[in-house]
Write a protein that holds these residues in place. Sequence first.
Motif, PDB file in Angstrom:
ATOM      1  N   ASP A 192      64.319  13.146   6.603  1.00  0.00           N
ATOM      2  CA  ASP A 192      63.123  13.541   5.915  1.00  0.00           C
ATOM      3  C   ASP A 192      63.043  14.912   6.019  1.00  0.00           C
ATOM      4  O   ASP A 192      63.297  15.264   7.367  1.00  0.00           O
ATOM      5  CB  ASP A 192      61.717  12.709   6.532  1.00  0.00           C
ATOM      6  N   ARG A 193      62.629  15.780   5.196  1.00  0.00           N
ATOM      7  CA  ARG A 193      62.594  17.085   5.226  1.00  0.00           C
ATOM      8  C   ARG A 193      61.665  17.621   6.228  1.00  0.00           C
ATOM      9  O   ARG A 193      61.989  18.690   7.284  1.00  0.00           O
ATOM     10  CB  ARG A 193      61.728  17.705   3.764  1.00  0.00           C
ATOM     11  N   ILE A 194      60.778  16.764   6.580  1.00  0.00           N
ATOM     12  CA  ILE A 194      59.810  17.180   7.708  1.00  0.00           C
ATOM     13  C   ILE A 194      60.493  17.189   9.431  1.00  0.00           C
ATOM     14  O   ILE A 194      60.043  17.937  10.488  1.00  0.00           O
ATOM     15  CB  ILE A 194      58.330  16.619   8.212  1.00  0.00           C
ATOM     16  N   TYR A 195      61.590  16.912   9.505  1.00  0.00           N
ATOM     17  CA  TYR A 195      62.345  16.768  10.572  1.00  0.00           C
ATOM     18  C   TYR A 195      63.586  17.624  10.673  1.00  0.00           C
ATOM     19  O   TYR A 195      64.266  17.810  11.517  1.00  0.00           O
ATOM     20  CB  TYR A 195      62.791  15.407  10.838  1.00  0.00           C
ATOM     21  N   TRP A 196      63.663  18.591   9.557  1.00  0.00           N
ATOM     22  CA  TRP A 196      64.858  19.337   9.320  1.00  0.00           C
ATOM     23  C   TRP A 196      64.839  20.547  10.528  1.00  0.00           C
ATOM     24  O   TRP A 196      65.699  20.698  11.229  1.00  0.00           O
ATOM     25  CB  TRP A 196      64.674  20.021   8.102  1.00  0.00           C
ATOM     26  N   GLU A 197      63.722  21.136  10.672  1.00  0.00           N
ATOM     27  CA  GLU A 197      63.564  22.122  11.523  1.00  0.00           C
ATOM     28  C   GLU A 197      63.731  21.654  13.082  1.00  0.00           C
ATOM     29  O   GLU A 197      64.345  22.278  13.739  1.00  0.00           O
ATOM     30  CB  GLU A 197      62.308  22.916  11.414  1.00  0.00           C
ATOM     31  N   ASN A 198      63.100  20.483  13.187  1.00  0.00           N
ATOM     32  CA  ASN A 198      63.573  20.112  14.784  1.00  0.00           C
ATOM     33  C   ASN A 198      64.796  19.659  14.793  1.00  0.00           C
ATOM     34  O   ASN A 198      65.333  19.849  16.266  1.00  0.00           O
ATOM     35  CB  ASN A 198      62.510  18.718  14.784  1.00  0.00           C
ATOM     36  N   LYS A 199      65.363  19.262  13.881  1.00  0.00           N
ATOM     37  CA  LYS A 199      66.956  18.996  14.235  1.00  0.00           C
ATOM     38  C   LYS A 199      67.761  20.201  14.432  1.00  0.00           C
ATOM     39  O   LYS A 199      68.354  20.344  15.228  1.00  0.00           O
ATOM     40  CB  LYS A 199      67.468  18.325  12.785  1.00  0.00           C
ATOM     41  N   LEU A 200      67.156  21.204  13.645  1.00  0.00           N
ATOM     42  CA  LEU A 200      68.074  22.608  13.848  1.00  0.00           C
ATOM     43  C   LEU A 200      67.633  23.303  15.240  1.00  0.00           C
ATOM     44  O   LEU A 200      68.563  23.807  15.633  1.00  0.00           O
ATOM     45  CB  LEU A 200      67.778  23.596  12.731  1.00  0.00           C
ATOM     46  N   PHE A 222      65.628  27.789   4.603  1.00  0.00           N
ATOM     47  CA  PHE A 222      64.860  28.028   5.709  1.00  0.00           C
ATOM     48  C   PHE A 222      64.205  29.343   5.896  1.00  0.00           C
ATOM     49  O   PHE A 222      64.058  29.666   7.166  1.00  0.00           O
ATOM     50  CB  PHE A 222      65.956  27.682   6.768  1.00  0.00           C
ATOM     51  N   LYS A 223      63.782  30.033   5.035  1.00  0.00           N
ATOM     52  CA  LYS A 223      63.345  31.144   5.131  1.00  0.00           C
ATOM     53  C   LYS A 223      62.070  31.418   5.827  1.00  0.00           C
ATOM     54  O   LYS A 223      61.420  32.317   6.447  1.00  0.00           O
ATOM     55  CB  LYS A 223      63.024  32.075   3.646  1.00  0.00           C
ATOM     56  N   ASP A 224      61.115  30.262   5.986  1.00  0.00           N
ATOM     57  CA  ASP A 224      60.056  30.117   6.813  1.00  0.00           C
ATOM     58  C   ASP A 224      60.128  29.533   7.982  1.00  0.00           C
ATOM     59  O   ASP A 224      59.357  29.184   8.945  1.00  0.00           O
ATOM     60  CB  ASP A 224      59.003  29.366   5.890  1.00  0.00           C
ATOM     61  N   TYR A 225      61.481  29.293   8.337  1.00  0.00           N
ATOM     62  CA  TYR A 225      61.629  28.695   9.823  1.00  0.00           C
ATOM     63  C   TYR A 225      61.648  29.785  10.787  1.00  0.00           C
ATOM     64  O   TYR A 225      62.475  30.595  10.605  1.00  0.00           O
ATOM     65  CB  TYR A 225      63.210  28.059   9.709  1.00  0.00           C
ATOM     66  N   ASP A 226      60.664  29.622  11.654  1.00  0.00           N
ATOM     67  CA  ASP A 226      60.631  30.509  12.773  1.00  0.00           C
ATOM     68  C   ASP A 226      61.133  30.258  14.106  1.00  0.00           C
ATOM     69  O   ASP A 226      60.731  29.731  14.837  1.00  0.00           O
ATOM     70  CB  ASP A 226      58.949  30.689  12.896  1.00  0.00           C
ATOM     71  N   TRP A 227      62.611  30.591  13.802  1.00  0.00           N
ATOM     72  CA  TRP A 227      63.551  30.138  15.172  1.00  0.00           C
ATOM     73  C   TRP A 227      63.347  31.152  16.225  1.00  0.00           C
ATOM     74  O   TRP A 227      63.711  30.685  17.433  1.00  0.00           O
ATOM     75  CB  TRP A 227      64.984  30.243  14.351  1.00  0.00           C
TER      76      TRP A 227
END
Length: 323
Positions: A32-40, A81-86
């Motif tokens: 699910d898309r909502i878990y992508w950032e957690n995975k990364l 992922f331009k909005d991903y605040d890594w």
Amino acid sequence: MNINFGYVAISMKLDNVSPNKTVTLKNLKKIDRIYWENKLQLIAKQNLENTLKILKYNNAYDIKLYRFTSKLVPFATHEEFKDYDWKTALKKEFELIGNFVNEKSMRVGTHPDHFTLLNSPRKEVIEASIKDLNYHNSMFELMGLGCEHKMIIHVGGMYKNKEDSIKRFYEGFSLLDDKVRKRIALENDDKLFNAEDVLKICNDLKLPMVLDIHHDFCNPSPLRIKSLIKDIFDTWKNEKFPPKIHISSPKDEKNIRSHNDYVNCNDFIDFIKEIKCFDFDFDVMVEAKMKDKALFKLIDELLVYDFIQKKSDGSIWVNTKIL
């Protein structure tokens, strides 16, 4: 002549400590898309934790020179992922690495890949290259590391006209933020821009130059290294760290541009003999495929020479007076 050695990214002596872990976009789309950032974030944190383990291992062997992988943060520059605040998510892990580097007085760097081309005639390639360099610079800033820790790049492609390509490099370089420009060092490559070409660009732009011995073998300058080395090393005179070179050996006679698993000791001895009259201190990045194993093997083989003494597992002293 004091010489420190380092290696690139991965230790071949440590098990399961890769800083290069990643995931494909195809596999991400299976969840699910909502878990992508957690995975990364989980992957990036593991990469950063493994990087710190490698640095601690290096410190135990007094290896003061190390190159970070560019893959620490998967998809950091991807448009998806331009909005991903890594940066916020990984702030603590980066700070731990930077604190250790500073505490142990290490010298670290990066080498953005061959797709980073500041002299491309294509606007989208220039934009992607600037984004990539900004990403690398952000890692250093998150670590709290100054501009003495460099990002090494090549001039780029030839595009059928050397003069125009160099001119475009100047133009592309001028588009970088000042903080990024201060962190750039240039390296000669194995096909297009030789040591003499790169030295001129470095002098024009006031940049330090990293001499790659293997690349010079594949793509030699009209002027030989003995004639260039003082000027090359002088590009580092305003830097905190001494000049740095890259060393590797050809895979075989048919694949001279590919890197061997180890470094041919004679390649390094030949270089030392060529520059001995200058008696410079400098650092050496080993670019052999066996990484730290190649570093240790090279130092062991160098010790058979009576003019070389071991200072530590990661450094030697060369007595140029008897060389």
